[in-house]
Every structure is written in C-alpha cells, then in structure tokens.
Design a protein around this motif. Sequence first.
Motif, short mmCIF file in Angstrom:
data_model
loop_
_atom_site.label_atom_id
_atom_site.label_comp_id
_atom_site.label_asym_id
_atom_site.label_seq_id
_atom_site.Cartn_x
_atom_site.Cartn_y
_atom_site.Cartn_z
N LYS A 148 -0.90 27.99 23.74
CA LYS A 148 -2.33 27.73 23.93
C LYS A 148 -2.59 26.44 24.70
O LYS A 148 -3.69 26.25 25.24
CB LYS A 148 -3.02 27.69 22.56
N ALA A 149 -1.59 25.57 24.77
CA ALA A 149 -1.73 24.31 25.51
C ALA A 149 -1.30 24.43 26.97
O ALA A 149 -1.30 23.43 27.70
CB ALA A 149 -0.91 23.22 24.83
N ARG A 150 -0.95 25.64 27.41
CA ARG A 150 -0.46 25.80 28.78
C ARG A 150 -1.47 25.35 29.82
O ARG A 150 -2.67 25.57 29.68
CB ARG A 150 -0.05 27.26 29.03
N LYS A 151 -0.93 24.76 30.87
CA LYS A 151 -1.74 24.31 32.01
C LYS A 151 -0.88 24.43 33.27
O LYS A 151 0.35 24.57 33.18
CB LYS A 151 -2.18 22.86 31.82
N PRO A 152 -1.47 24.38 34.46
CA PRO A 152 -0.66 24.41 35.69
C PRO A 152 0.38 23.29 35.66
O PRO A 152 0.09 22.15 35.27
CB PRO A 152 -1.70 24.20 36.79
N ALA A 153 1.60 23.63 36.05
CA ALA A 153 2.70 22.67 35.89
C ALA A 153 3.72 22.82 37.01
O ALA A 153 3.67 23.77 37.80
CB ALA A 153 3.38 22.90 34.54
N ARG A 154 4.62 21.88 37.06
CA ARG A 154 5.76 21.93 37.97
C ARG A 154 6.96 21.39 37.21
O ARG A 154 6.81 20.76 36.15
CB ARG A 154 5.49 21.12 39.23
N PHE A 155 8.16 21.64 37.73
CA PHE A 155 9.35 21.23 36.98
C PHE A 155 10.41 20.64 37.89
O PHE A 155 10.41 20.85 39.11
CB PHE A 155 9.93 22.42 36.21
N GLY A 156 11.32 19.91 37.29
CA GLY A 156 12.50 19.40 37.97
C GLY A 156 13.68 19.44 37.03
O GLY A 156 13.51 19.35 35.81
N VAL A 157 14.87 19.57 37.57
CA VAL A 157 16.09 19.61 36.76
C VAL A 157 17.09 18.62 37.34
O VAL A 157 17.25 18.53 38.56
CB VAL A 157 16.70 21.03 36.75
N ALA A 158 17.75 17.89 36.47
CA ALA A 158 18.78 16.94 36.90
C ALA A 158 19.95 16.98 35.94
O ALA A 158 19.79 17.32 34.76
CB ALA A 158 18.21 15.53 36.96
N SER A 159 21.14 16.65 36.44
CA SER A 159 22.31 16.65 35.57
C SER A 159 23.30 15.59 35.99
O SER A 159 23.26 15.09 37.13
CB SER A 159 22.99 18.02 35.57
N LYS A 160 24.19 15.24 35.07
CA LYS A 160 25.30 14.35 35.38
C LYS A 160 26.40 14.59 34.35
O LYS A 160 26.15 15.13 33.26
CB LYS A 160 24.87 12.88 35.37
N GLU A 161 27.60 14.20 34.69
CA GLU A 161 28.72 14.26 33.76
C GLU A 161 28.75 12.96 32.95
O GLU A 161 28.65 11.87 33.52
CB GLU A 161 30.04 14.42 34.52
N VAL A 162 28.86 13.10 31.62
CA VAL A 162 28.89 11.91 30.77
C VAL A 162 30.11 11.98 29.84
O VAL A 162 30.49 13.06 29.40
CB VAL A 162 27.60 11.78 29.93
N PRO A 163 30.71 10.84 29.53
CA PRO A 163 31.93 10.83 28.70
C PRO A 163 31.63 10.77 27.21
O PRO A 163 32.23 9.98 26.47
CB PRO A 163 32.65 9.58 29.18
N PHE A 164 30.71 11.61 26.73
CA PHE A 164 30.24 11.51 25.35
C PHE A 164 30.67 12.66 24.45
O PHE A 164 30.15 12.80 23.35
CB PHE A 164 28.72 11.38 25.32
N ASN A 165 31.60 13.50 24.91
CA ASN A 165 32.12 14.53 24.01
C ASN A 165 33.61 14.74 24.29
O ASN A 165 34.14 14.29 25.31
CB ASN A 165 31.34 15.85 24.13
N ARG A 166 34.27 15.44 23.36
CA ARG A 166 35.71 15.66 23.47
C ARG A 166 36.05 16.99 22.82
O ARG A 166 35.33 17.50 21.95
CB ARG A 166 36.49 14.54 22.78
N ASN A 167 37.18 17.58 23.24
CA ASN A 167 37.64 18.83 22.65
C ASN A 167 38.37 18.53 21.34
O ASN A 167 39.36 17.79 21.33
CB ASN A 167 38.56 19.56 23.62
#
Length: 430
Positions: A148-167
């Motif tokens: 119900k709060a929808r309004k005209p919008a636009r979007f952007g996406v960004a990413s990077k590799e971070v050393p914050f997890n491990r197997n």
Amino acid sequence: MTPRLWLSVVACWLVGSVASAADGLQAGAAKTDITPPVGFAMWGYGARHDAPSLGVHDALQARALVLTVGQESIALVGLDLGRAPTRQSMATIRKRVKEAVGVEHLFLVGSHTHHGPVIELDNWPSAEKSYVRELEQKLADVIVAAAKARKPARFGVASKEVPFNRNRHTKRPEKPVDSELLVLRVEDLDGKPIAHAVNFAAHPTMTDARLREFSADYPGYLTGLVEKETGAPCLFLQGAAGDLSANAGEHRGPELFGHALAREVLGLVSNLRCTAGSATTLQAREDDFQFKSRVDLGNPGVKAGFVAGFFKGIVDFYEQEYRDGVRPHLTTALLDGRIGFVGVSGEFFCSHSLELKRRARLDHVFFLGYCNDYQQYFPTIEAASEGGYGADPIVDSAEVGAGERMMNQALVNLYKMRDKLPNLPPDKSR
C-alpha cells in the motif's frame, strides 16, 4: 594488506547496475516487530532441546519490500527468525496477501538466527492463542502495508567481495566460499531511499548459545546501523550459508561483526547512483519438488534417536513433514532482465550459489536461502561424498543431488525469462 583484502578493496568501485523506474517500477516498504512472548521454546541448537526463552536480548523484526512492474509483483521479506514460516503458514500468508493487494510471489527469508522461536510448534502458549498464528497475521500485514506504500521508484545494485565468512565444512584443500556482499537500493524519484536489501551468507551463531534470550544476532546490528544512517528499512537476506560461518577476525561478537558489515554496506550505498536506464520488467515463477527422504522417521528406533538428540515436538513435526518425501520450494524472479532472485527453502551449501551465479550470466543474482519454508540442509554432491554435519542424513534429509536439480531448474527459469530457451518443452519430471 593481504591479496584477498586488496581485491576486496579494489572491488569497491561497484560491480553495479542501475535502472530507471520512470517507466513503471513501483516500490514500498514496511517493518514490524515479531518478537515472541518470553517462555516460547528457542530454535537453533539441538542441545537446548525444548528449553524456553528467559528474556529478550534484542527485538526480532520483519521487514518487507514490495516491487511491482505492470501487473507483476514480488515481496522480499527479511525475517529475524531461524527459518522461514512452515508450509501451512506460507499458504495462509500467501492467501491473505493475494486477496488484500494482489501480490502473489513472495520471498520470505529467515536470517537463520539461532536465538529465535521454534515456529514449527503452533500451539503455544495455547492452541487458541498461538504465537505462530499471530506471526502469520503480522507477516501478511507487513507485506500488505509495504504494498500500500508503493510509489514510483528506481533501483541500483552494487556488490563487492568481503573477507567476512569462511567454509566450516570441508576438510579438502579447496574450500569454496561465496564472499559476495550484494546490496539493492530502492529509492523514490526524488532520491529518497525506500529500502535497502542486503544479501550475504554466514551463519548467525555469534551470540552465546547458553544465552536463552531472543536475539537477531549479527544481522540485527547490521540492519539497525544501516537504518540509523539511511532512515529507511534495511532487509537482511541470508544467502547459501549451509557450510559458511562468520569470519570475525578483529570483529568478534555479533555487534562488532554486524557493524563491520554495515559499514561495508554503507560504503557501497554511498557510491551507488540510481539513474535512468533501460525499460524495467519483472517476471516470477514458483516450483515445487519432491525427493526421497534419506531418513525414516516412521521407524521407532530412528525416531527415538532423533528425539534424544533434539526434542519430541520438532521431531514429530518433521515426521509429518517428510511423510511424503522431502518437498522443497523454489521461487525465481528476474528484474529488468538483469537482476535475478532465487529463493530456496533450505540451507544450501555455497557452491550451489557460486555455480548458479556463474552459469546464469546475469549482472547479479540474489541467492536467498531459508526462503519460503525450510527442509534442512542441501549439500552439493561433492560435499555429501565427504560427509560431516550438514552433509549427512542427520540434518540433510533429501536424496543426494536434490540441490543440483533445484539449481538446474532455477537456471532454466532465468534463461526462459530472457527468451533464451524458447523451444524448451515443459518440465514433467517433478
């Protein structure tokens, strides 16, 4: 500076994409508190059995972002829960949301905090006044509010590799890790943020297991800081964390770790510009699967062993859930022909997400684990051959290769949505 960290810093320039919403993208967001009453059984550690919570360390939240293009809509929902709602709860939520606002395709994503409630038990504090029934209503309501709060919008996406997890699983020399931190920013046409959605994969198990208080763990601190700095809801969308733990380093504890990740998110957002681009489109598809179970909970001896290791209430639930086999769900969506969303109802090992991202040939893929129900672990075939926790029948009930079959279907969906497989016959294998 280590080579890995150097690569992470270099990647900060933005592996990004931008698109315009002037041609029809509508977006709205909302947030609600879903903290259970104190005394509800806690989810996450078998050794707890059915021990009740003794308090609230920090509140649990649900955050919804609804995206609409033309007649198609999707709802992304970040949940401070160990898992997504059950099959029955999902059906109830879907029905209410569709009837109220016409949104059919949902991605309800549990953060996988191990300090949330056992939502498999739907009769507490009583069958007449159940927290789970209240949770269903709250989740339907927050999606409806976002719509119900929808309004005209636009979007952007960004990413990077971070050393914050491990197997945390494999003992082999090659240890796969999906270290991508992926951020979706949605804003109105004046540039004011509507919401941010953060996709990252690492088990939220940084809060002391002995603490019997509800907590969102590190995702709660991450989203809280981003919201404080941007003034807009921030969804945490857990990734393929089945074999990934947090790699804390100097950021030990959920608060320090969550804030460290939040600063990375804010850095990406500060450089991200949502500017005019190509025409926006949105497509979505739902798929159900049925696999043989590797565990016979109908066998009294087998069931007794699981009851001893966990507790009877949750084992009874899974005995019923797996009576007709393991039945996971897959939700696939494609935004602007370039941004994929793949939601899976279990704990997928990270090689599944790494291979899907590579093979999909899209600008970005949001891999959403713990999404729309939960059927435990889905290791790769290689991981199943190695064994160990998460790759054996104790918590990996589906037949070996189930995860690969679901990933192949997700890949087919993403290519068909781009008209890359126009002559492919209908899939009759499920």
